[in-house]
Motif scaffolding. Structure first.
Motif, PDB file in Angstrom:
ATOM      1  N   ASN B 112       0.829  -1.191   0.000  1.00  0.00           N
ATOM      2  CA  ASN B 112       0.000   0.000   0.000  1.00  0.00           C
ATOM      3  C   ASN B 112       0.874   1.256   0.000  1.00  0.00           C
ATOM      4  O   ASN B 112       0.590   2.226   0.704  1.00  0.00           O
ATOM      5  CB  ASN B 112      -0.933  -0.029   1.220  1.00  0.00           C
ATOM      6  N   ALA B 113       1.958   1.179  -0.775  1.00  0.00           N
ATOM      7  CA  ALA B 113       2.873   2.318  -0.855  1.00  0.00           C
ATOM      8  C   ALA B 113       2.632   3.093  -2.151  1.00  0.00           C
ATOM      9  O   ALA B 113       1.856   2.659  -3.002  1.00  0.00           O
ATOM     10  CB  ALA B 113       4.312   1.818  -0.807  1.00  0.00           C
ATOM     11  N   GLU B 126       6.752   6.408  -0.907  1.00  0.00           N
ATOM     12  CA  GLU B 126       6.139   6.895   0.336  1.00  0.00           C
ATOM     13  C   GLU B 126       5.247   5.813   0.888  1.00  0.00           C
ATOM     14  O   GLU B 126       4.512   5.161   0.152  1.00  0.00           O
ATOM     15  CB  GLU B 126       5.310   8.147   0.032  1.00  0.00           C
ATOM     16  N   LYS B 127       5.318   5.624   2.207  1.00  0.00           N
ATOM     17  CA  LYS B 127       4.366   4.706   2.846  1.00  0.00           C
ATOM     18  C   LYS B 127       3.863   5.327   4.147  1.00  0.00           C
ATOM     19  O   LYS B 127       4.635   5.882   4.926  1.00  0.00           O
ATOM     20  CB  LYS B 127       5.034   3.362   3.139  1.00  0.00           C
ATOM     21  N   GLU B 133       4.769  -1.238  10.250  1.00  0.00           N
ATOM     22  CA  GLU B 133       4.490  -1.364   8.819  1.00  0.00           C
ATOM     23  C   GLU B 133       5.554  -0.657   7.976  1.00  0.00           C
ATOM     24  O   GLU B 133       6.030  -1.189   6.970  1.00  0.00           O
ATOM     25  CB  GLU B 133       3.098  -0.794   8.508  1.00  0.00           C
ATOM     26  N   THR B 134       5.936   0.533   8.387  1.00  0.00           N
ATOM     27  CA  THR B 134       6.967   1.236   7.607  1.00  0.00           C
ATOM     28  C   THR B 134       8.314   0.532   7.781  1.00  0.00           C
ATOM     29  O   THR B 134       9.137   0.513   6.875  1.00  0.00           O
ATOM     30  CB  THR B 134       7.060   2.717   8.018  1.00  0.00           C
ATOM     31  N   ASP B 139      12.751  -3.098   5.771  1.00  0.00           N
ATOM     32  CA  ASP B 139      13.455  -4.385   5.789  1.00  0.00           C
ATOM     33  C   ASP B 139      13.398  -5.051   4.411  1.00  0.00           C
ATOM     34  O   ASP B 139      14.379  -5.640   3.953  1.00  0.00           O
ATOM     35  CB  ASP B 139      12.841  -5.322   6.842  1.00  0.00           C
ATOM     36  N   PHE B 140      12.245  -4.943   3.764  1.00  0.00           N
ATOM     37  CA  PHE B 140      12.071  -5.547   2.449  1.00  0.00           C
ATOM     38  C   PHE B 140      12.999  -4.906   1.411  1.00  0.00           C
ATOM     39  O   PHE B 140      13.587  -5.580   0.570  1.00  0.00           O
ATOM     40  CB  PHE B 140      10.589  -5.399   2.017  1.00  0.00           C
ATOM     41  N   LEU B 141      13.138  -3.556   1.525  1.00  0.00           N
ATOM     42  CA  LEU B 141      13.923  -2.830   0.527  1.00  0.00           C
ATOM     43  C   LEU B 141      15.429  -2.908   0.769  1.00  0.00           C
ATOM     44  O   LEU B 141      16.227  -2.701  -0.145  1.00  0.00           O
ATOM     45  CB  LEU B 141      13.499  -1.352   0.492  1.00  0.00           C
TER      46      LEU B 141
END
Lengths: 575, 167
Positions: B112-113, B126-127, B133-134, B139-141
């Motif tokens: 949902n970014a 942007e998130k 959640e952010t 961590d994913f990126l």
């Protein structure tokens, strides 16, 4: 201005004037006729303006800014009016900080005005520039920097209103030099109300009824009162309350003189060096009624063992004091004059005879074990207590007592007989050594018709000894008693009791105090023999003008009773 | 027991007030987890949103100390469950490292970014969400190389009605 307020119509018509000139004009509008201060570069335009208003606003030049602010505190405490202090930027302003902190913790109304470097120089580390707004922030009730002349009257009217309303406190207004020079249209409008500020909470009559129910059901009620009774002008109501229900009443250090010391229901001073009975019986009462006091740690001892058996009723004007240290079962917020007026008719008449007898019995124990020897020793060096006793006898309790901090303060507070309110001026919360001498000067200027007696230790006297110069120049009659034990006595007492008598840096090699006073044109005498004491006190009191009496007292005398740190109030030691 | 409390402080717009507020917290050794200030729904009245971890006994006293300040109209505290709150995070990543395959689309859909800006050498994502959640997106990126990351202070509105009357 950002602080939304309700203002009265202008006192006089608008007129063209400088920012500096607006300062004395604002003082006159606030009925200020006496101020204390010390000039310097950044405040010179204001001093220049004051030159033209000498008839209406008298300025007392102290010898140090700390002296000026303590003098203003003494003046404020004895008169109930706002004390006003003037100082320059940089060191002038930082020298005020101790007094500001002292006034904050002891709820003394002050308006401090400091000069500041020109607004174009702010933040450039200019000569005598310091960010006094940030420095004074945690120790002021409010502060504000004026950079434009037009802001001055609105800042000052808010300053006086904030300082004196609700729980009083110190306010600082910092004025840049260019704002002092700037011309503008001056009109002074007094402040009546500020949108974001509630000085006196609305009294909740349900809480008053709950308080009355608890008091009426009490078998062993104890009233503990503080300076709130004096600040709220509620001495009369307070006396009515305790007399109606025969409630024993004990005072904090700052509450002293709110109730005459010889009142039959007055059971003594609370706290670390307070009286035996009220400390012990705090842990036996069933309802504890606190009026205008804040449960300072010096009053409560170990909080986890403080009046745990009792229901607590807390009357205070400051909501932040409720449940801060002691949980209240009933909190009555408001001005205590109004709260007590509402309470009195709801309280039943009671005698509490056997409960009052318990105070008498414990008072007898303290009398035999401590007080007799303190007040009437027959051998050894002079005691601090017998000096206070002599002063009581010879002034009949009508003097204003000003004390410094330490052993002499505790002894004087324990034994002075007060007959009228606003007669006890001391540094309670902050414990500021050096407070007494300048505060006594301010007190005498505030109450010239009263005898003002400064009782000071040899340590504290030398912290602000330069104010002998201000006393000399103002020609007021301050009677100074130095209780000289050649030690920083209270620290030495702790070293003896808790540090195996290692007297680390507490011994004092003192100068000839009488000779120093003489240098300032102040007469004096030094004594060390008991037989000379009554005549020496009499000579001091009879003397026309200021006088210094130095009394050499026992070097290693201790103040008892004592609640050691960490102990419960009922573990108070008599020796 | 210590937990996160959100303080909402309504005040006049004063230059020095932030200093007064933070010194009330730091004097008691409380770390400010996040802080935000903005105008409130009433014109001229400012709202500070401060998150601190402390006990309820302490936060009750804090609110009274804050309200005691001349410029403060009201101060209230709430637990997370009594508020709706958000934080915003911005991520700057190399366009090249992330533009392979359908990674970008997956990233935007799953998280949902939004993409705010795309340049030849970097893009800005942007998130908005809670910290976890952010953090998850960060961590994913991370394996693709995050050039810059920043997270805002919490903004929060309170659920109970009527508490802010009279401001």
């Amino acid at each position: 201005m950002y602080l939304e307020a309700t203002l009265t119509p202008p006192v006089k018509e608008t007129m063209r004037t400088s920012g500096a000139d607006a300062v004395p004009r604002s003082f006159i509008a606030e009925d200020v006729d006496l101020i204390f201060g010390y000039p310097g570069g950044a405040i010179m335009p204001v001093y220049d303006a004051l030159y033209h208003y000498q008839e209406q606003v008298k300025h007392v030049l102290t010898r140090h800014e700390q002296g000026a602010i303590h003098a203003a505190q003494g003046y404020a405490r004895v008169t109930g009016k706002v004390g006003v202090v003037l100082a320059t930027s940089g060191p002038g302003a930082t020298n005020l900080i101790t007094g500001i902190a002292d006034a904050m913790i002891d709820s003394t109304p002050l308006v401090c005005i400091t000069g500041q470097v020109g607004s174009q120089l702010l933040g450039t580390d200019a000569f005598q520039e310091i960010d006094i707004i940030s420095i004074s922030m945690p120790a002021t009730k409010w502060n504000y920097q004026v950079t434009k002349a037009e802001q001055l009257p609105e800042a000052l009217s808010r300053a006086f209103y904030i300082a004196r309303s609700g729980r009083p406190g110190p306010v600082l207004i910092d004025i840049t030099k260019d704002a002092q020079f700037e011309m503008f249209d001056f009109a002074y409008r007094k402040c009546k109300q500020i949108r974001s500020y509630t000085p006196v909470p609305t009294l909740n009559l349900n809480r008053v009824e709950e308080a009355a129910d608890l008091i009426n059901s009490a078998k062993k009620p104890l009233v503990v009162f503080g300076q709130g009774v004096i600040l709220g002008n509620a001495e009369k109501e307070f006396k009515q309350l305790i007399e109606r229900a025969n409630l024993p009443a004990a005072s904090t250090l700052l509450g002293l003189s709110a109730l005459p010391s010889d009142h039959p229901l007055y059971v003594g001073m609370l706290g670390m060096h307070g009286n035996y009975a009220p400390n012990v019986l705090t842990n036996e009462c069933d309802v504890l009624i606190a009026v205008g006091m804040r449960f300072d740690d010096r009053v409560t001892g170990d909080l986890s063992r403080y009046a745990k058996q009792a229901k607590v009723i807390h009357f205070d004007i400051d909501p932040a004091e409720i449940n801060k240290n002691v949980q209240a079962d009933v909190a009555v917020l408001g001005d205590c004059k109004e709260s007590l007026q509402a309470l009195i008719p709801l309280v039943y008449e009671r005698s509490h005879q056997s409960w009052l007898q318990e105070f008498e019995a414990l008072k007898g124990v303290e009398q035999t074990k401590v007080i007799e020897q303190d007040l009437k020793p027959t051998s050894g060096p002079i005691s601090m207590g017998e000096v206070i006793y002599q002063v009581n006898v010879q002034t009949d309790g009508h003097a204003v007592l000003v004390t410094d901090v330490g052993q002499h303060q505790m002894v004087a507070s324990r034994y002075t007989q007060f007959k009228q309110s606003k007669s006890n001026i001391t540094s309670g919360g902050l414990g500021t050594m050096g407070f007494c001498l300048p505060a006594a000067l301010g007190a005498k200027l505030g109450a010239p018709e009263r005898e003002v007696i400064a009782v000071i230790g040899d340590g504290g006297f030398q912290m602000t000894i330069q104010e002998l110069g201000a006393i000399f120049q103002t020609k007021v009659a301050v009677k100074i008693i130095i209780l000289n034990n050649s030690f920083l006595g209270m620290v030495r007492q702790w070293q003896q009791l808790f540090f195996d008598k290692r007297y680390s840096s507490t011994e004092m090699e003192n100068p000839d105090f009488v000779a120093i006073a003489k240098g300032y044109g102040i007469e004096g005498e030094s004594i060390s023999e008991r037989e000379n004491l009554p005549a020496a006190v009499s000579e001091m009191l009879q003397h026309d003008g200021s006088y210094l009496l130095e009394v050499h007292v026992g070097q290693e005398d201790n103040v008892f009773p004592m609640v050691p740190t960490g102990a419960s109030v009922s573990e108070i030691r008599l020796e | 027991m210590e937990q996160a409390y959100t303080l909402s402080i309504f005040s006049e717009n004063s230059v020095g007030l932030l200093n007064r507020i933070t010194s009330i917290l730091t004097r008691r050794h409380l770390n400010i987890d996040s802080i935000n200030s903005s105008e409130s729904e009433s014109s001229g009245i400012y709202r500070f949103t401060i998150v601190v971890k402390t006990t309820e006994a302490q936060v009750k006293k804090l609110v009274l100390q804050l309200e005691k300040q001349v410029e403060v109209m009201k101060a209230v505290y709430h637990t997370d469950s009594d508020t709706v709150f958000q934080e915003i995070a911005l991520y700057k990543i190399s366009t090249k490292s992330i533009s392979e395959g359908n990674l970008v689309e997956k990233l935007i859909r799953d998280n949902n970014a939004r993409i705010l800006s795309v340049e030849s050498d970097f893009m800005i994502i942007e998130k908005t969400g809670h910290k976890e959640e952010t953090q998850e997106l960060l961590d994913f990126l991370s394996p693709y190389g995050v050039l810059e990351f920043v997270r805002s202070g919490r903004v929060s509105v309170i659920k109970p009605m009527g508490e802010l009357e009279g401001i």
